[in-house]
Scaffold this motif. Structure first.
Motif, PDB file in Angstrom:
ATOM      1  N   TYR A  73       0.829  -1.215   0.000  1.00  0.00           N
ATOM      2  CA  TYR A  73       0.000   0.000   0.000  1.00  0.00           C
ATOM      3  C   TYR A  73       0.860   1.261   0.000  1.00  0.00           C
ATOM      4  CZ  TYR A  73      -2.930   3.733   1.863  1.00  0.00           C
ATOM      5  OH  TYR A  73      -3.567   4.934   2.061  1.00  0.00           O
ATOM      6  N   ARG A  77       0.805   4.017  -2.816  1.00  0.00           N
ATOM      7  CA  ARG A  77       0.164   5.283  -2.440  1.00  0.00           C
ATOM      8  C   ARG A  77       1.158   6.447  -2.489  1.00  0.00           C
ATOM      9  NH1 ARG A  77      -1.525   9.451  -1.745  1.00  0.00           N
ATOM     10  NH2 ARG A  77      -3.220  10.228  -0.419  1.00  0.00           N
ATOM     11  N   VAL A 210      -6.100  -0.836  -4.573  1.00  0.00           N
ATOM     12  CA  VAL A 210      -4.960  -0.753  -3.659  1.00  0.00           C
ATOM     13  C   VAL A 210      -5.444  -1.120  -2.259  1.00  0.00           C
ATOM     14  CG1 VAL A 210      -3.132   0.695  -2.711  1.00  0.00           C
ATOM     15  CG2 VAL A 210      -3.908   1.046  -5.067  1.00  0.00           C
ATOM     16  N   LYS A 211      -5.061  -2.285  -1.797  1.00  0.00           N
ATOM     17  CA  LYS A 211      -5.455  -2.724  -0.469  1.00  0.00           C
ATOM     18  C   LYS A 211      -4.475  -2.189   0.566  1.00  0.00           C
ATOM     19  CE  LYS A 211      -7.557  -7.057  -2.051  1.00  0.00           C
ATOM     20  NZ  LYS A 211      -7.518  -8.548  -1.931  1.00  0.00           N
ATOM     21  N   MET A 212      -5.008  -1.692   1.678  1.00  0.00           N
ATOM     22  CA  MET A 212      -4.136  -1.178   2.724  1.00  0.00           C
ATOM     23  C   MET A 212      -3.346  -2.303   3.388  1.00  0.00           C
ATOM     24  SD  MET A 212      -4.992   1.268   5.999  1.00  0.00           S
ATOM     25  CE  MET A 212      -5.247   2.671   4.918  1.00  0.00           C
TER      26      MET A 212
END
Length: 393
Positions: A73, A77, A210-212
């Motif tokens: 992530y 990010r 987008v997975k944390m």
């Protein structure tokens, strides 16, 4: 016959790859310089007990896991090189915090509590920095057909830090004291951050989803048996390192690494695929036996050379196993899993050696020999066969 030859191609060795590999080594040196000097510092305190000493030396082995699930992530990010630089800066701040804690007159419980928090944070920063470096930045500096070689040789830089880091730490500690050693660690981190900042990385748009929290670039579940087997091996090495607190000991480990690097290049180039790991384990077992029955000269010179050669051969081959076990786009995840296995075994071995063995080299070599034998049986009877069935490349 299953063999593998990793050849050197000069096109890999360009400026950006050198900078990233050296940054990788400097970051690891900064962490490893704590191995011999942190126990010496804590043991000089009135509040020192074997359990407190071992806890402070082993806590980064827990910290390296705590931010791993956020690694994917963070680098999607934010810019991946900035994540790495900030992680290294976090390590530097932890070194400064330990510098500040040393000799400030705080009460014993406060010093111990603060040191525990600092060491845990240091492990978290180190884990994230290494995962970003290994899983993304280093391979981003080279062409796709060089990536296995890039992982292989960059790992040798961090492996050599197991010799160079403690030597730097001991040299500064014995001459100037613990505070100066912490400044040396801080300087190594700053140099590593500067090295990363000198390499230009193009912007990459994040994926659609987008997975944390995820295991991407963190842990490869299908590599669990390689993880366990390598962790047992480095655990046995960590036990031996818990009683090795001299520059000569670590310098000889460095000599062993050089021998392993040459042997991998010229001796095992067309050998059976499992020969390096088996040979490495036999060398580690021999090192433990020499420490158990040999005199002080054997302990100072012969055993550490065998340790370096053995773990060098094993580490290099296991890294390739992890990479070849991974599926498409899982190279970074496999390297992070290798890193976690290597480091967690080392820190757990250091913790066990200090907490239970009270700096007794005979007990340490005996326990290490037991786990080397366990790792050898596991590898020959199960792990290698399992790997040959499940590998993807």
């Amino acid at each position: 016959m299953y063999t593998q030859d990793t050849q050197v191609r000069l096109k890999l060795w360009h400026k950006d790859f050198w900078l990233m590999s050296l940054a990788n080594m400097l970051v690891t040196m900064a962490m490893y310089l704590m191995f011999p000097i942190l126990p010496e510092w804590v043991e000089s305190m009135v509040w020192a007990t074997p359990m407190k000493v071992s806890l402070l030396i082993g806590l980064p082995g827990i910290g390296i896991f705590l931010l791993g699930c956020f690694c994917s992530y963070l680098i999607q990010r934010y810019r991946r090189n900035n994540v790495c630089i900030l992680s290294i800066v976090g390590m530097a701040l932890c070194f400064y915090a330990l510098y500040y804690v040393d000799g400030n007159g705080w009460s014993a419980p406060v010093v111990f509590t603060v040191a525990v928090v600092i060491r845990l944070l240091q492990g978290m920063a180190f884990g994230l920095a290494q995962m970003v470096l290994s899983s993304t930045l280093i391979i981003d500096t080279c062409e796709s057909f060089h990536r296995t070689e890039a992982n292989y040789f960059a790992a040798w830089f961090s492996r050599m830090a197991l010799s160079l880091g403690p030597i730097v730490g001991l040299a500064v500690f014995m001459r100037f004291g613990f505070s100066s050693a912490m400044l040396a660690g801080l300087i190594l981190c700053v140099l590593a951050a500067l090295g990363v900042s000198m390499v230009k990385f193009p912007f990459k748009a994040p994926g659609e989803v987008v997975k944390m929290v995820s295991t991407d670039r963190f842990f490869l579940p299908r590599g669990i048996w390689l993880f366990v087997n390598l962790a047992i091996i480095t655990f046995s090495v960590g036990i031996l390192l818990s009683v090795g607190r001299s520059c000569t000991f670590y310098a000889m480990i460095g000599v062993g690494f050089l021998v392993a690097l040459l042997a991998a290049r010229f001796v095992f180039v067309n050998a059976d695929l499992k020969s390096e790991v088996v040979t490495g384990l036999l060398l580690l077992g021999t090192a433990s036996l020499l420490m158990l029955f040999g005199d002080v000269h054997v302990y100072k010179y012969a055993s550490p050379v065998l340790i370096g050669c053995g773990i060098g051969l094993i580490g290099a081959r296991f890294l390739l196993f992890f990479i070849k076990l991974s599926s498409h786009c899982q190279r970074g995840t496999s390297h992070s899993t290798y890193f976690l296995s290597w480091e967690s075994g080392l820190y757990l071995g250091l913790f066990t050696g200090i907490a239970l063995l009270n700096n007794d080299s005979k007990c340490a070599s005996t326990l290490s020999l037991i786990f080397v034998c366990l790792a050898l049986v596991m590898y020959v009877a199960f792990t290698h066969k399992w790997y040959m069935v499940h590998k993807n490349r």
